[in-house]
Every structure is written in structure tokens, then in C-alpha cells.
Design a protein around this motif. Structure first.
Motif, PDB file in Angstrom:
ATOM      1  N   SER A 121       0.827  -1.202   0.000  1.00  0.00           N
ATOM      2  CA  SER A 121       0.000   0.000   0.000  1.00  0.00           C
ATOM      3  C   SER A 121       0.861   1.252   0.000  1.00  0.00           C
ATOM      4  O   SER A 121       0.648   2.177  -0.797  1.00  0.00           O
ATOM      5  N   THR A 189      -6.568   0.970   8.770  1.00  0.00           N
ATOM      6  CA  THR A 189      -8.040   0.945   8.700  1.00  0.00           C
ATOM      7  C   THR A 189      -8.607   1.216  10.084  1.00  0.00           C
ATOM      8  O   THR A 189      -7.901   1.120  11.095  1.00  0.00           O
ATOM      9  N   SER A 190      -9.897   1.525  10.132  1.00  0.00           N
ATOM     10  CA  SER A 190     -10.572   1.758  11.407  1.00  0.00           C
ATOM     11  C   SER A 190     -10.938   0.435  12.074  1.00  0.00           C
ATOM     12  O   SER A 190     -10.915  -0.626  11.440  1.00  0.00           O
ATOM     13  N   TRP A 193     -13.886  -1.752  10.516  1.00  0.00           N
ATOM     14  CA  TRP A 193     -13.678  -1.971   9.082  1.00  0.00           C
ATOM     15  C   TRP A 193     -14.623  -3.032   8.524  1.00  0.00           C
ATOM     16  O   TRP A 193     -15.207  -2.869   7.457  1.00  0.00           O
ATOM     17  N   LYS A 201     -15.315   1.375   3.039  1.00  0.00           N
ATOM     18  CA  LYS A 201     -13.973   0.820   3.212  1.00  0.00           C
ATOM     19  C   LYS A 201     -12.945   1.570   2.381  1.00  0.00           C
ATOM     20  O   LYS A 201     -11.825   1.831   2.828  1.00  0.00           O
ATOM     21  N   ASP A 204     -12.375   4.964   3.992  1.00  0.00           N
ATOM     22  CA  ASP A 204     -11.637   4.793   5.248  1.00  0.00           C
ATOM     23  C   ASP A 204     -10.168   4.473   4.982  1.00  0.00           C
ATOM     24  O   ASP A 204      -9.279   5.010   5.654  1.00  0.00           O
ATOM     25  N   TYR A 205      -9.918   3.612   4.000  1.00  0.00           N
ATOM     26  CA  TYR A 205      -8.537   3.258   3.654  1.00  0.00           C
ATOM     27  C   TYR A 205      -7.768   4.480   3.153  1.00  0.00           C
ATOM     28  O   TYR A 205      -6.634   4.740   3.588  1.00  0.00           O
ATOM     29  N   HIS A 208      -6.901   6.854   5.963  1.00  0.00           N
ATOM     30  CA  HIS A 208      -5.781   6.427   6.801  1.00  0.00           C
ATOM     31  C   HIS A 208      -4.433   6.523   6.076  1.00  0.00           C
ATOM     32  O   HIS A 208      -3.408   6.778   6.706  1.00  0.00           O
TER      33      HIS A 208
END
Length: 343
Positions: A121, A189-190, A193, A201, A204-205, A208
Motif C-alpha cells: 500500500s 483501517t478503522s 472496518w 472501506k 476509510d482506507y 488512513h
């Protein structure tokens, strides 16, 4: 070409062997090995012997039964002489068996697979964003060489390059994560998730990953930007460009059809190394700062805990990938420029 490739493949063997030998010697003969770590953790867990003021003071295998000590050494393979352990390790690596972690009860290959998504990532986002910014910016700087835009952008790029990524990361965390609260302080992630929808998702990704990628990108595209600019400037000054202009060709056509292809050769040739490197990028400081459980953090923890199979196994794999990637990058020169001859 075949002779060159064969020679490079043969040269990989002593290079790989040398890297493993040096690392093995350094890791195996420093104090505080896995046997000592085992007793230190066992004594700390039992709450005895060395905890003073909340800090554990290691005292080795003092007072430990000799038979028990020999059993622990045999468990970690330290009942054999160093040279025998080294050749045994080489035999495992020849079968692509990276061994078993001393402390995590998992295969090294399994640990790499588990930590790889985080590093992928970071690496892929950094790679794509860097190239998407660096190449167009380098072309614009070359076309406007000596202008105010060129000078200001060079200053900004060099300032970004001079600022360490972890320093920028701390600043981003304090300002945008702490004071303003716009971005999360840790993790990829939270906690909820699994309960989110697909769109949730993705958002959120991205939420972050923004700060850690920004901290890595700012300093990474400076080299590519300046390389692109210098390559374009070198091509623009060549005779064939002057001839094309003298024939009355449009400046945009000269730039994008003739100059662009030749100027990007060094960048294209280095593309495989940069792209494959993105899959195995482990930024220790960034991953630690943002609490991202990737390869960088895995390597750091393994060194601290003297988890030798993880240290040597990951080093072997990444060195092997690096050597083949370097060969692929050299072969790319022939693909983009047939005038290159390796003999």
C-alpha cells in the motif's frame, strides 16, 4: 546478450553469498541472542530476578539449570557450531525454505505474506504518485529552463528532498492528526472496518493512508524530477532537434514525438526496479510512526529481538529480488535503445 546474462547470473551467487555471510557473522556473534532473549522474557514474565523500577535488567542464564540451557540451545539450533549452522541455512535457502521464526511460531514466508499488504500500500501509492508528479514536472521545468517557474519549483523540490520523511511525518501527525483532527493517528483501517460497506472501506482506507503516503512522497520524487529535466535538456540541445525545428515542424510535435521518446530512456530503464521495489518497500520510520504493521516494522522487531531466521530470511529474499531487478533494469536499456551493446 546471452553471455552477458549468464555472466550476471553467475555473479549473483558470490554477491548473495557475501551478503548472507556478513549478516550471519554480525547477527550470530553480537550479545543478547535468542537464547538470552528467551530467558530474559521468561524471567520478566515470572516477575522475578531483574525488574527494578519497571525496567528489566538482563543477567543472562545466571542460575539456570545447565540441562535446561542445553535444551533451549538445541531448540534454536545453537547446539551446533556456527559454520555448520551457516551451511545448513544455505541448504534451506537453496530449497527456498526461509525457516521458522524463533518467537512468533510462524514460517518466515508466512510473516512476509502477512506484512506485505501494508508495505505494498505504501510503496505503490508512493511510486505512482511520485511518477505522476515527477515526469510532467520535469518536462515542464526543461521546457521553461531558467524561468521563474523553474527556479521556484527547483527550490520547492530540493526543500522537500532535504526534509527527512519521518520529520515531515511527525509534523503531519501533530498538525493534521492531533491539532486539527482531520486524519487518524495510527493504523491502516478503522476498528469497525468489517462492518463498513465497500464505498466506506475505500474512503476509510484512503483516509488512513493519506498522511503516511504524503510523508514518503514529498522526498521521493525529487530525483526523478531532476533526472527527467536533465534528460530533456540534453535531448533538446541535440542536432536532430535543431534539424526538426529548421524543417518547420511544430514545437509540440518536436517535443512529444522526437524528444520525449529519447529523453525518457533512463527513466523507463529504471522503471522495473522502481515498480518491483514498490512491492517490497518497508519504511521503518514511517511504519513505526503511523503504527503500520508492515515489512519495515517486522525487520526492526526481528533485529531487536534477535529473531535471526526472520532477519536472514527476509534479507535473502529481498537481496535476490534486488539482484534480478537490477539485471532486468540493465536489459531494459537494450529494449528502449537498441544502440546499447553489452559487449
Amino acid at each position: 546478450m546471452a553471455a552477458y546474462i549468464l555472466k550476471r547470473l553467475l555473479l549473483m551467487l558470490p554477491t548473495l553469498l557475501g551478503v548472507l555471510l556478513v549478516t550471519f557473522v554480525v547477527t550470530q556473534f553480537v550479545p543478547g541472542g535468542p537464547v538470552e532473549q528467551y530467558f530474559a522474557e521468561a524471567r520478566a514474565g515470572a516477575g522475578g530476578g531483574g525488574a527494578e523500577g519497571g525496567t528489566f535488567s538482563y543477567r543472562g542464564g545466571q542460575g539456570v539449570d545447565t540441562k535446561k540451557l542445553e535444551q533451549i540451545k538445541a531448540l534454536y539450533g545453537f547446539d551446533k557450531p556456527p559454520h555448520e549452522r551457516f551451511f545448513q541455512m544455505l541448504g534451506q535457502y537453496a530449497r527456498f525454505d526461509l525457516g521458522q521464526s524463533f518467537f512468533q511460531n510462524k514460517a518466515v514466508s508466512q510473516l512476509i505474506v502477512e506484512k506485505l499488504p501494508v508495505s505494498i500500500s505504501l510503496g505503490l501509492w508512493t511510486f505512482f504518485i511520485s511518477y505522476l508528479i515527477a515526469v510532467p514536472l520535469g518536462v515542464a521545468k526543461a521546457v521553461r529552463a531558467g524561468s521563474r517557474f523553474d527556479l521556484v519549483s527547483t527550490l520547492v523540490v530540493l526543500i522537500g528532498y532535504a526534509i527527512p520523511g519521518f520529520v515531515l511525518g511527525v509534523a503531519l501527525l501533530v498538525i493534521f492528526g492531533g491539532q486539527l483532527g482531520w486524519f487518524p493517528l495510527r493504523g491502516l483501517t478503522s476498528s469497525n472496518w468489517d462492518e463498513m460497506s465497500l464505498g466506506g472501506k475505500i474512503v476509510d482506507y484512503l483516509w488512513h493512508i493519506t498522511l503516511p503516503v504524503t510523508a514518503m512522497v514529498v522526498g521521493s520524487f525529487a530525483v526523478t524530477t531532476m533526472l527527467t529535466k536533465n534528460s530533456f535538456l540534453e535531448e533538446i540541445r541535440k542536432q536532430y532537434v535543431l534539424t526538426a525545428r529548421a524543417k518547420g515542424l511544430d514545437e509540440r510535435r518536436v517535443l512529444w514525438k522526437h524528444v520525449f521518446r529519447n529523453a525518457l530512456m533512463p527513466i523507463i530503464a529504471g522503471f522495473p526496479a522502481a515498480f518491483l521495489g514498490a512491492f517490497f518497500t518497508g519504511s521503518l520510520l514511517i511504519e513505526t510512526l503511523f503504527s503500520l504493521d508492515g515489512l519495515g516494522l517486522l525487520s526492526y522487531d526481528s533485529v531487536i529481538r534477535r529473531d535471526y531466521p526472520v532477519v536472514l530470511g527476509t534479507l535473502y529474499l529481498f537481496t535476490l529480488i534486488g539482484l534480478f531487478t537490477k539485471l532486468l533494469s540493465d536489459l531494459m536499456y537494450v529494449w528502449v535503445d537498441p544502440r546499447v551493446k553489452f559487449d
